[in-house]
Design a protein around this motif. Sequence first.
Motif, PDB file in Angstrom:
ATOM      1  N   VAL A 167       0.869  -1.189   0.000  1.00  0.00           N
ATOM      2  CA  VAL A 167       0.000   0.000   0.000  1.00  0.00           C
ATOM      3  C   VAL A 167       0.900   1.230   0.000  1.00  0.00           C
ATOM      4  CG1 VAL A 167      -1.882   1.224   1.136  1.00  0.00           C
ATOM      5  CG2 VAL A 167      -1.725  -1.269   1.352  1.00  0.00           C
ATOM      6  N   ASP A 171      -1.843   6.296  -1.005  1.00  0.00           N
ATOM      7  CA  ASP A 171      -3.108   5.581  -1.202  1.00  0.00           C
ATOM      8  C   ASP A 171      -4.153   6.128  -0.233  1.00  0.00           C
ATOM      9  OD1 ASP A 171      -5.200   3.547  -1.204  1.00  0.00           O
ATOM     10  OD2 ASP A 171      -3.742   2.248  -2.219  1.00  0.00           O
ATOM     11  N   THR A 172      -5.325   6.480  -0.760  1.00  0.00           N
ATOM     12  CA  THR A 172      -6.383   7.065   0.074  1.00  0.00           C
ATOM     13  C   THR A 172      -6.987   6.061   1.055  1.00  0.00           C
ATOM     14  OG1 THR A 172      -8.004   6.621  -1.666  1.00  0.00           O
ATOM     15  CG2 THR A 172      -6.969   8.794  -1.670  1.00  0.00           C
ATOM     16  N   ARG A 173      -6.704   4.801   0.862  1.00  0.00           N
ATOM     17  CA  ARG A 173      -7.214   3.772   1.785  1.00  0.00           C
ATOM     18  C   ARG A 173      -6.288   3.591   2.990  1.00  0.00           C
ATOM     19  NH1 ARG A 173      -7.645  -0.634  -2.898  1.00  0.00           N
ATOM     20  NH2 ARG A 173      -5.591   0.308  -3.195  1.00  0.00           N
ATOM     21  N   TYR A 190      -5.949   1.362   8.191  1.00  0.00           N
ATOM     22  CA  TYR A 190      -6.258   0.898   6.842  1.00  0.00           C
ATOM     23  C   TYR A 190      -7.773   0.812   6.650  1.00  0.00           C
ATOM     24  CZ  TYR A 190      -1.365  -0.702   6.768  1.00  0.00           C
ATOM     25  OH  TYR A 190       0.003  -0.775   6.818  1.00  0.00           O
ATOM     26  N   LEU A 195      -9.435  -2.522   0.872  1.00  0.00           N
ATOM     27  CA  LEU A 195      -8.199  -3.190   0.474  1.00  0.00           C
ATOM     28  C   LEU A 195      -8.410  -4.696   0.270  1.00  0.00           C
ATOM     29  CD1 LEU A 195      -5.642  -1.336   2.770  1.00  0.00           C
ATOM     30  CD2 LEU A 195      -5.680  -1.298   0.272  1.00  0.00           C
ATOM     31  N   ASP A 198      -9.682  -5.483  -3.044  1.00  0.00           N
ATOM     32  CA  ASP A 198      -8.795  -5.097  -4.160  1.00  0.00           C
ATOM     33  C   ASP A 198      -7.871  -6.263  -4.517  1.00  0.00           C
ATOM     34  OD1 ASP A 198      -6.993  -4.013  -5.914  1.00  0.00           O
ATOM     35  OD2 ASP A 198      -6.512  -2.269  -4.692  1.00  0.00           O
ATOM     36  N   PHE A 201      -4.121  -5.421  -4.567  1.00  0.00           N
ATOM     37  CA  PHE A 201      -3.514  -5.402  -3.238  1.00  0.00           C
ATOM     38  C   PHE A 201      -3.187  -6.827  -2.789  1.00  0.00           C
ATOM     39  CE2 PHE A 201      -4.415  -6.058   1.336  1.00  0.00           C
ATOM     40  CZ  PHE A 201      -3.284  -5.448   1.856  1.00  0.00           C
TER      41      PHE A 201
END
Length: 265
Positions: A167, A171-173, A190, A195, A198, A201
């Motif tokens: 990550v 990353d906005t997550r 997180y 995630l 994804d 990921f």
Amino acid sequence: MILFKRVGGAFKGIESREWALLSLETLGVVAGILIAFELNEWASRRNEAARHRQMMERLFEESEQDVASLREIRDVMIGFGKIEVEFATRLGRGECPPAEMWGAVYTTQMLPSFDVPRSVYQEMMGSGGLASIPDRRVREAIASFNSQLAWVEGQNDYFRSLAKEPVAPGDTRLRVRFDPAAAQSEAIDYDRGALCADREFGNRMADATRNHAVVVNYHDGITAWAIDMCGVLGASIGRNCEPSSAGPLVGEDLTILRKAVAKMR
């Protein structure tokens, strides 16, 4: 000619008893010189043996420090690796790992150097090298450890060059908070649901876990080589390999040590 006649006449005047005494004196002088040379040589050999013994003692103590340092890092890495494998396995099954396991995302990027004390070894290599050690088994143990150490250091550098964060910081997550009053000043949150859904990921995490598992094996392997060297060195000078930190060797570490000592019997 006159001088030679006078010298010859002088010798003729020396009685047999005087010749015997002169011969004994000459033999005494020669014997004294030979004894002095032998005593000097003996003292030199004794000093050299003392210096060699001191070097071996220092090299052994350095090997104990090597074991202590490498074992500590290895144990931490193995602990991280177990969590990382479980984390990646759950992702692969379509499960979302619980919050307490998400530290695995950043521990996969931990690739510590194999930093061990080597000053005594380098001193020895600069003043005669391994040839100064008469026992072949000791030479081989030291050479094997140091060649393996150089190899894993190179491999570690290679994996560092490949390392990619599962990550990225942007990353906005991902949310990173800084709290100077906390025990760990940096806290990471997180968006686990996003995630886990994804696939990219999951792929990155699987790849990072696989690479990290290889590096963990390197730490395990070089620790075994260090224990072998420590055991052989200790046995060669009548001492036991007992690293000062993390307690006595147990389990597989103890088995490796016993095999090393057995080689010297």
